[in-house]
Design a protein around this motif. Sequence first.
Motif, PDB file in Angstrom:
ATOM      1  N   HIS A 135      44.819  64.630  86.617  1.00 59.15           N
ATOM      2  CA  HIS A 135      44.231  64.854  85.295  1.00 59.15           C
ATOM      3  C   HIS A 135      44.063  66.337  84.961  1.00 59.15           C
ATOM      4  O   HIS A 135      43.454  66.657  83.945  1.00 59.15           O
ATOM      5  CB  HIS A 135      42.854  64.173  85.199  1.00 59.15           C
ATOM      6  CG  HIS A 135      42.889  62.698  85.416  1.00 59.15           C
ATOM      7  ND1 HIS A 135      43.545  61.833  84.568  1.00 59.15           N
ATOM      8  CD2 HIS A 135      42.359  61.928  86.411  1.00 59.15           C
ATOM      9  CE1 HIS A 135      43.412  60.596  85.019  1.00 59.15           C
ATOM     10  NE2 HIS A 135      42.705  60.620  86.127  1.00 59.15           N
ATOM     11  N   ARG A 136      44.551  67.226  85.805  1.00 55.17           N
ATOM     12  CA  ARG A 136      44.296  68.653  85.598  1.00 55.17           C
ATOM     13  C   ARG A 136      45.595  69.425  85.372  1.00 55.17           C
ATOM     14  O   ARG A 136      46.579  69.231  86.068  1.00 55.17           O
ATOM     15  CB  ARG A 136      43.532  69.263  86.771  1.00 55.17           C
ATOM     16  CG  ARG A 136      42.157  68.662  86.935  1.00 55.17           C
ATOM     17  CD  ARG A 136      41.267  69.521  87.798  1.00 55.17           C
ATOM     18  NE  ARG A 136      40.816  70.720  87.115  1.00 55.17           N
ATOM     19  CZ  ARG A 136      39.837  70.758  86.220  1.00 55.17           C
ATOM     20  NH1 ARG A 136      39.201  69.642  85.875  1.00 55.17           N
ATOM     21  NH2 ARG A 136      39.472  71.886  85.663  1.00 55.17           N
ATOM     22  N   PHE A 137      45.540  70.308  84.382  1.00 58.12           N
ATOM     23  CA  PHE A 137      46.639  71.219  84.070  1.00 58.12           C
ATOM     24  C   PHE A 137      46.075  72.633  83.995  1.00 58.12           C
ATOM     25  O   PHE A 137      44.865  72.829  83.839  1.00 58.12           O
ATOM     26  CB  PHE A 137      47.284  70.858  82.724  1.00 58.12           C
ATOM     27  CG  PHE A 137      48.199  69.665  82.771  1.00 58.12           C
ATOM     28  CD1 PHE A 137      49.574  69.828  82.689  1.00 58.12           C
ATOM     29  CD2 PHE A 137      47.684  68.378  82.884  1.00 58.12           C
ATOM     30  CE1 PHE A 137      50.426  68.734  82.725  1.00 58.12           C
ATOM     31  CE2 PHE A 137      48.516  67.279  82.925  1.00 58.12           C
ATOM     32  CZ  PHE A 137      49.896  67.463  82.846  1.00 58.12           C
ATOM     33  N   GLU A 138      46.952  73.614  84.070  1.00 61.26           N
ATOM     34  CA  GLU A 138      46.540  74.996  83.874  1.00 61.26           C
ATOM     35  C   GLU A 138      47.581  75.719  83.036  1.00 61.26           C
ATOM     36  O   GLU A 138      48.786  75.455  83.144  1.00 61.26           O
ATOM     37  CB  GLU A 138      46.351  75.723  85.204  1.00 61.26           C
ATOM     38  CG  GLU A 138      47.624  75.920  86.006  1.00 61.26           C
ATOM     39  CD  GLU A 138      47.420  76.809  87.217  1.00 61.26           C
ATOM     40  OE1 GLU A 138      46.391  77.494  87.272  1.00 61.26           O
ATOM     41  OE2 GLU A 138      48.301  76.823  88.089  1.00 61.26           O
ATOM     42  N   PHE A 139      47.133  76.629  82.179  1.00 60.18           N
ATOM     43  CA  PHE A 139      48.046  77.462  81.412  1.00 60.18           C
ATOM     44  C   PHE A 139      48.831  78.344  82.377  1.00 60.18           C
ATOM     45  O   PHE A 139      48.280  78.860  83.358  1.00 60.18           O
ATOM     46  CB  PHE A 139      47.284  78.323  80.410  1.00 60.18           C
ATOM     47  CG  PHE A 139      46.882  77.586  79.157  1.00 60.18           C
ATOM     48  CD1 PHE A 139      47.714  77.568  78.053  1.00 60.18           C
ATOM     49  CD2 PHE A 139      45.675  76.904  79.097  1.00 60.18           C
ATOM     50  CE1 PHE A 139      47.353  76.883  76.897  1.00 60.18           C
ATOM     51  CE2 PHE A 139      45.293  76.212  77.951  1.00 60.18           C
ATOM     52  CZ  PHE A 139      46.142  76.204  76.848  1.00 60.18           C
ATOM     53  N   LEU A 196      40.317  66.609  77.263  1.00 63.04           N
ATOM     54  CA  LEU A 196      41.157  67.019  76.136  1.00 63.04           C
ATOM     55  C   LEU A 196      41.459  65.840  75.212  1.00 63.04           C
ATOM     56  O   LEU A 196      41.495  65.987  73.987  1.00 63.04           O
ATOM     57  CB  LEU A 196      42.457  67.637  76.659  1.00 63.04           C
ATOM     58  CG  LEU A 196      43.460  68.131  75.627  1.00 63.04           C
ATOM     59  CD1 LEU A 196      42.844  69.196  74.728  1.00 63.04           C
ATOM     60  CD2 LEU A 196      44.714  68.674  76.315  1.00 63.04           C
ATOM     61  N   ALA A 197      41.671  64.656  75.789  1.00 61.49           N
ATOM     62  CA  ALA A 197      41.996  63.474  74.983  1.00 61.49           C
ATOM     63  C   ALA A 197      40.894  63.149  73.977  1.00 61.49           C
ATOM     64  O   ALA A 197      41.162  62.604  72.910  1.00 61.49           O
ATOM     65  CB  ALA A 197      42.244  62.271  75.893  1.00 61.49           C
ATOM     66  N   ARG A 198      39.660  63.512  74.314  1.00 64.71           N
ATOM     67  CA  ARG A 198      38.540  63.227  73.413  1.00 64.71           C
ATOM     68  C   ARG A 198      38.348  64.310  72.355  1.00 64.71           C
ATOM     69  O   ARG A 198      37.500  64.174  71.479  1.00 64.71           O
ATOM     70  CB  ARG A 198      37.249  63.064  74.229  1.00 64.71           C
ATOM     71  CG  ARG A 198      37.251  61.819  75.120  1.00 64.71           C
ATOM     72  CD  ARG A 198      36.020  61.780  76.011  1.00 64.71           C
ATOM     73  NE  ARG A 198      35.968  60.543  76.784  1.00 64.71           N
ATOM     74  CZ  ARG A 198      35.349  59.435  76.412  1.00 64.71           C
ATOM     75  NH1 ARG A 198      34.707  59.416  75.251  1.00 64.71           N
ATOM     76  NH2 ARG A 198      35.353  58.358  77.166  1.00 64.71           N
ATOM     77  N   MET A 199      39.125  65.360  72.451  1.00 61.60           N
ATOM     78  CA  MET A 199      38.959  66.483  71.523  1.00 61.60           C
ATOM     79  C   MET A 199      40.026  66.531  70.439  1.00 61.60           C
ATOM     80  O   MET A 199      39.869  67.256  69.449  1.00 61.60           O
ATOM     81  CB  MET A 199      38.997  67.807  72.300  1.00 61.60           C
ATOM     82  CG  MET A 199      37.855  67.998  73.276  1.00 61.60           C
ATOM     83  SD  MET A 199      38.088  69.501  74.266  1.00 61.60           S
ATOM     84  CE  MET A 199      38.114  70.771  73.006  1.00 61.60           C
ATOM     85  N   ILE A 200      41.121  65.806  70.623  1.00 58.88           N
ATOM     86  CA  ILE A 200      42.225  65.883  69.666  1.00 58.88           C
ATOM     87  C   ILE A 200      42.213  64.652  68.765  1.00 58.88           C
ATOM     88  O   ILE A 200      41.718  63.596  69.151  1.00 58.88           O
ATOM     89  CB  ILE A 200      43.592  66.026  70.381  1.00 58.88           C
ATOM     90  CG1 ILE A 200      43.871  64.824  71.277  1.00 58.88           C
ATOM     91  CG2 ILE A 200      43.629  67.315  71.187  1.00 58.88           C
ATOM     92  CD1 ILE A 200      45.242  64.870  71.945  1.00 58.88           C
ATOM     93  N   ASP A 220      40.940  69.546  81.920  1.00 62.69           N
ATOM     94  CA  ASP A 220      40.994  68.139  82.320  1.00 62.69           C
ATOM     95  C   ASP A 220      41.547  67.342  81.137  1.00 62.69           C
ATOM     96  O   ASP A 220      41.000  67.389  80.027  1.00 62.69           O
ATOM     97  CB  ASP A 220      39.581  67.664  82.680  1.00 62.69           C
ATOM     98  CG  ASP A 220      39.553  66.260  83.280  1.00 62.69           C
ATOM     99  OD1 ASP A 220      40.337  65.407  82.814  1.00 62.69           O
ATOM    100  OD2 ASP A 220      38.745  66.021  84.182  1.00 62.69           O
ATOM    101  N   THR A 221      42.630  66.620  81.361  1.00 61.19           N
ATOM    102  CA  THR A 221      43.271  65.894  80.260  1.00 61.19           C
ATOM    103  C   THR A 221      42.395  64.781  79.713  1.00 61.19           C
ATOM    104  O   THR A 221      42.520  64.397  78.549  1.00 61.19           O
ATOM    105  CB  THR A 221      44.616  65.311  80.714  1.00 61.19           C
ATOM    106  OG1 THR A 221      44.413  64.442  81.841  1.00 61.19           O
ATOM    107  CG2 THR A 221      45.573  66.420  81.117  1.00 61.19           C
TER     108      THR A 221
END
Length: 832
Positions: A776-780, A747-751, A743-744
Motif C-alpha cells: 500500500h506504500r509508494f514514494e515519489f 490517498l484513495a479517500r482523498m481523490i 499510503d494508497t
Amino acid sequence: MSRGDPRYSFDLNPLVPDFILEHDAEGQYAGAVDAAVLHVSLPAVVELAEQMIARQAIDPDALRALFDPLFEAVHQSGGFVAAFSPGGGFTALFPDRAGRNVTRHARSAALAMRRNLLELAARRALGAGGAQMPFRIGLAWGSVHWTIVRIAQDRAYFLIYGPAVEACQATDRGVDDSELHLDRSFRERLPSARESVAELDEADLLTEPPSLTDSLPPTDADAEAFLPPGAGDLAPQGEIREVTTVSLSLDRVASPTELIQQLHEIAAMYGATFAGMKVTERGFGALFYFGVPVAHESDHDRALDFALELKSNGLGVPRLAVGITRARCLVGFFGAGGRREFACLGRAVHLAAQIARKGAPSSIWADERAFLAGEASHQWSTENIFRFDGFDLPILVYSLERRRIAVQEEFYDLGPIGRESELDRLTRALEPTFAGRSAGVVYILGEAGIGKSYLVHSYRHQRSQLMDMRPLLWIEARCDQTLKTPLYAFEFALKEYLGISSEIGQRAKQAGLDLALQLLLERLPEGWTEVRQGIDRSREALARLLRLRSEEPATPEAEAGRRDEALAALSALLVAESSLQPVVVHLDDAQWADPTSLEAVRAITAACRDLPLAVICSARPASEGGDVRIPLDAGIPSQVIGLAPLPQERLLALAEPFFGGPIPTMLESLLGQTAGGNPFFAQEILAYWLEDGRYGSTHEAARSSRFMPPRTVNSLLVARLDRLEPRTRQTVISAAVLGREFDTRVLARMIPDASALVDHLRFGEAQRIWSRMGEHRFEFCTVLLRDAAYGMQPKAAAERQHRLAAEAIEAVYGDDLEDQRAALDSHRKLAG
C-alpha cells in the motif's frame, strides 16, 4: 499428429479443411481452382457470445445449433467451410468439377441457409419480444487461390483468397437484409438466368442435392500445426478471457506467402497469437490476439508495441492500418460438427476489424478501453468519433503515437557518465570499511538535481556487480522536509532495517522488532558479552523510536534522558551489525535532518570508531540551506565530495542515446545553456522535448518558436505535470500532500474517484513519478517532483487537502494511530 489428440475433445481435422490437409500431405503448397464462393454475414454469432460473456455462462450448444444446419447445407451441396469472419459468419467454397454446374448447388445451399435462418429468426422474434436476427448471403464465381505456408514442422498457416472471394466480399457490403446477393459471374453460370434475386425462391432448392465430395480416406496430415500454440490447453467448452485484439488491414499483394512469414516472425517476437489472414473487401486482413491461449502480465503493452512495430516495418505494402480493442471475449473452438475454428468472439473483435478497415494509411487506432489500459506506457492523441456497424452509438477512437520514454529510468541505466571521478572518490572513501576500519562520514554536496542520489545509486550498483562477495549492510536513513520530529531519519532507517512499514499494526511491528533482535543475537558469538548486553538494553528504546509505546508529555530532563537512551540503542545496534560485516548508513537529504538525527550520526561514529562503518551524508550546499557539517569526535575521519555542474559535452553524451543520430540543434542549445550543467534539469528538458511529439523533426526553424521549455527545474516539472490528464494530475497533487511517501489507502479517500486510483498508480510508476515500496506504500522518485506537485495548488486547496488527509489517516488507521501521530499533527496544523 493425426486425428484424436487427447487434448482435444473432438476430431482435429474439422479444424482445418480437408482440401488444405490433402494438399499439405502431398507437399502442394499453392494452387488455384475455379469455384463458387458463398459468404454469410451473421451478427447473431457475436450477440450470442456477448450474452454468454455477460452471464458468465458458456453455452457451446447454442452456437452449434446456429451453425449445424448451415454447415450441413454446405456439405450436402458439395462445398466446405473455408474460413470464419470476426463479425460472425463464414465463407464456403464449392470447387468446380467436370460436368457439374456447382453454382446451382451453391445457390441451393444458400437457399437452404436462408430458409433455416428465417425460421430461426421467426422463433426468436416470438420468444424475445420481436428480437431481430438479420443476415446477408453473398454468392460469387471465379478463380480462387490457396496457399499453405509452412513456418516449421509444428507451425503452418493457410489462406484462401482470389478474385471470387473478393467478389463475394463485395456482395456482402451494405445492410444485413436477409437476402441473397449474387455477382454477375455467378448469375451468368446459373442453368437458367433470373431477372432478379427475388426470383430465386424455394423452387430452386434441390430436394436431394447430390454430394460433390469425393469419398476419400481420412488423411494423416498434421492438423495441429495449423493451430496456435497452447490452443489445446483451453477448456473444451471455451473460456472467457480478457483479450487485446490487434486487427490489421492492408492492400492486396500478389503473393501473400512472404507476408504471412513476416507477420508470423513479428508476432512471435511480441508473444502474439497470429490467427491467420483473411480476405476483406479492401484486400487482406489479419487478426492477432494477446492474452489467449497463452497469457502474460504485460500482454496489452506487448500488443501496443507490436502495432508500432507493424507500422514501422510497413510490410512492403502501400496501405497498412491497425485497429486495437480490449475486452472480455469468448475464446475457444467454435462452429459445428463439420467445421470448427479457433477464435475469439465478441463485439470488440469485430470492432477492431472495423477500426482497421476505416483507419487512414499507417494509422494505429484504438477504442477507449485499449487507450485507458495503455495510457501509462504509450503516447496517444484523440482521433475522432466514428460510427461502426453493429454499434448503436458513435465510438470515440484514439490514435497510438509511440511508446512513452521514461527518460529518468534510461538516464540511470546509462551509468555514471560525467561522474566517473566522483564515483572513484566515493569508492576509495568507503574502501576502509572492507579492511575492517571506520570510514567516518563522507559528505556528498551539490545543488538540487546535480546527481547526489545518482552517485550513491551508481556506487551501490557497482558494488552489486563485483564478484568478491564481500558482505555489506546498507541502511537508508531518509530525512523529510515536513516531518522534522526528533530522530525521524533514524526511525525511517530502523523500519528499513527491520523490513516493516507504517501500514502494519503495532503488534506486527513489535513482533518484527523482537524477531530481528533475536536473529541478531543468534549471529553474535557467545563470547561477545558486552555487544550482546547492549542489544538487550536497547529493546525498549528501539520500541519507543518505532512509536510502539504510548507516552505522555515528559519534562525536558526526561526528554533528554529518552534521547540519550535512543542514541545509545542505535549505537548498540550498529556496533553489533558492524562487528559482523561492513555497514553503510546513507543520510539522504541531510539538509532537512532534525538536530537529534545529526547528533545520532556523531554518537554512532564515535561508538563504531574501530569498526567497519561509514555514514554518507548527501545534502545541498550551505548556499541552499544545507550546511550539515557534524562536529565529530576526535579521530573520526570525514571528507567532502563536491558535485560541480557537468560540462556541456557530458550532458550531450547523456542525451545522445535517445536519438538515432545527431541531437537536434535547438535541443543541443537548450541543454547547453538552459540546463546549466544540472543533469536532472537536462533530463527533464529532454523528457519535455520527447513528450512534445515532434522530436527529430527537420523543421527546426518552425519548431523553435513553439518549443520553449520553462527556465527553472521547478517550473519545468510543473509544466510536465500540467500535461497530465486532469484526474491523474489531481491524484499526483493529493499524493504530494501526503509527503515523499504515501499510503494508497489514505490517498484513495482523498481523490474524487477512488476507482481510478489503480490506473493512476500504474501510470505514475510507468512515468517514474513514483515507485512502489510495499503493498500500500509508494514514494515519489524525487523530492523535487513531489515539491513541484505540491506547489501546483493554491493555499486554500492545499489546506482542504491537508484536512482530507487528516480525516483519511484517522479512518484508515483507526485505533492504531501512534505511528501516524507526527503526520496527523502536521496535516492538522497545515489545514489551518
